[in-house]
Design an enzyme around this catalytic site. Sequence first.
Site, PDB file in Angstrom:
ATOM      1  NE  ARG A 300      -4.065  -2.303   1.848  1.00  0.00           N
ATOM      2  CZ  ARG A 300      -4.761  -2.843   2.866  1.00  0.00           C
ATOM      3  NH1 ARG A 300      -4.574  -2.814   4.252  1.00  0.00           N
ATOM      4  NH2 ARG A 300      -5.772  -3.701   2.306  1.00  0.00           N
ATOM      5  CG  HIS A 442      -2.562  -2.201  -7.494  1.00  0.00           C
ATOM      6  ND1 HIS A 442      -1.513  -1.830  -7.875  1.00  0.00           N
ATOM      7  CD2 HIS A 442      -2.703  -3.408  -7.185  1.00  0.00           C
ATOM      8  CE1 HIS A 442      -0.892  -3.134  -7.987  1.00  0.00           C
ATOM      9  NE2 HIS A 442      -1.633  -3.912  -7.706  1.00  0.00           N
ATOM     10  CD  GLU A 443      -1.979  -4.205  -2.890  1.00  0.00           C
ATOM     11  OE1 GLU A 443      -2.058  -4.820  -1.594  1.00  0.00           O
ATOM     12  OE2 GLU A 443      -1.645  -5.175  -3.732  1.00  0.00           O
ATOM     13  N   GLY A 444      -6.772  -2.169  -2.938  1.00  0.00           N
ATOM     14  CA  GLY A 444      -7.762  -1.919  -1.867  1.00  0.00           C
ATOM     15  C   GLY A 444      -8.178  -0.298  -2.607  1.00  0.00           C
ATOM     16  CG  HIS A 449      -7.161   1.888   1.623  1.00  0.00           C
ATOM     17  ND1 HIS A 449      -6.656   1.155   2.460  1.00  0.00           N
ATOM     18  CD2 HIS A 449      -7.091   1.503   0.463  1.00  0.00           C
ATOM     19  CE1 HIS A 449      -5.912   0.153   1.577  1.00  0.00           C
ATOM     20  NE2 HIS A 449      -6.146   0.510   0.561  1.00  0.00           N
TER      21      HIS A 449
END
Length: 593
Positions: A300, A442-444, A449
């Site tokens: 992240r 990407h990555e959440g 978040h």
Amino acid sequence: MAAPLSRRDLDFLLYDWLDVAALTAHERFADHSRDTFDAIMDLAEDISTRLFAPVNKKGDQNEPYVGEDGAVVLIDEIKRGLDEFGKAGFLAGSFDESLGGLQLPATVSRAAMTWFQAANAAMSSYPFLTVGNANLITEYGTPEQVDTWVRPMVEGRFFGTMCLSEPQAGSSLADITTKARPIGDGTYRITGTKMWISAGDHELSENIVHLVLAKAPGGGPGVKGISLFIVPKYLEDGTRNDVALVGLNHKMGNRATTNTLLNFGDGTHRPATESGAVGYLVGEEHRGLSYMFKMMNEARIGVGLLATSLGYAGYLKSVEYAKVRTQGRPVDAKDPASAPVPIIEHADVKRMLLAQKSYVEGALALELYCSTLVDIEQTSTGTERDEAALLLDVLTPIAKSWPSQWCLEANSLAIQVHGGYGYTTEFDVEQHYRDNRLNPIHEGAHGIHGLDLLGRKVVMRDGAGLTLLAGRIGDTVTRAAEAADPATVAYGEELRAAVDRLVQTTVKVWSAGDVALSLANSTVYLEAAGHVVVAWIWLEQLLAVGERSGDFFDGKRAAARYFYRFELPKTGPQFDLLDSLDRTTTDARAEWF
């Protein structure tokens, strides 16, 4: 052609602000010096400029494809550049010397990586994922697993991936269906399908080490049943494991990074009687997701840095273009026969350039600050170490999502500065936008978040993380109150009001007594909190600038002024919305759309 990054800015952040040279006082980094760090940065700039940047467009225009023999085909220059990257020791960067690493501070290693990410985002993804993979196995794997899989990755011979998502599950990892069956000899047989696996298949390395989330027997439903496995493309004896490429996904950007649909254990590469791909358990059963968060949280920060690098590259190219492109005349010009002026002379173009500068330089500083927290964790003990870990925990959702949103906006503004030319493939800025558009997902995604920040990070341990963040910001405000520059003093007062409002709104939102309502507008909270944090980072930069004069320092002052005049005030209406516990989204019914 403009350089993809500003070395002057990196040096300012690393040495004038963060003082990374002071890290060499710690035993872990005692063999290094500023000369070492400068040499690393010089080498990164050189290799990225020679071997990454020149093939960025070619890789975009020549997507990977599956050849007749079933192997993935990429342009030759990608392997050539990545081989040089590995030989130069960049994969080894922050790893221990005992593993063949350079034992660099994370801050320096990540700063060096920004050169490659800015020069060629797609190429940089292969080593980026590999480093995260190797870090995870180093932390949680057995000594044998480290020797077998990590050492070749540090050497650049093997590459790595993370295999989380599945076609039906996406980010909801509780719903994965990939299975792991122990067979009694210490290994498992893995069966299932993974989707959106970046770098999932290629011929760039001797082997690909997949880290795969799967459910082993006895784990129960949900995420608590998930375990983590090393599933290599090739086994130790060189035979092919049953990991099959089903197809390549064709993306809007980052096209030279293979993105794959993989089948594990479908009998494609091993006899069906063996029933599954060979996997090696990492750590303990049913704790896989907690281990994977090591790689995910690292990724992240890396995604935030990738978004920043792409925004920075587009910004510098739009500055270069604005200085040479002549068009129009000043609004107060009276003579229509006078010569056109460079567009950088127009107020609205300067607005767009200042916006980009405030986003990308603020984001780069934030990411490097987060990296110093990693170094503090590694070199400190007691309260200092614990506070670094806690603060990093709180900042990670912001460090991933804020640059992914606002450095993408910087790319959009870079296109706007170029006018019609910016929309064409002849100029780089349209590709930077396409490459960067992945990073908000990407990555959440932002929504994930936002939930993480508001739902977990600022309320965990009775709000200890938010209290710590507010305290650190308060320390900066106190220092700003003594600054010689009246503007810096004023910014400090504005920041104090903003962080007080952030704390008050957090309490107000959670006073609803209804979790669904409290979290309904968490993405707005994420954006507002991010703006407060980046305003803090800009005030920190101004304090590092001090009273020094010159174009570089005056440029910092101008960008900070833009952020405090144009950006930080946006948080007021956002906090008002959050305080109202607005139900617009919760009350909307599916039938209304």
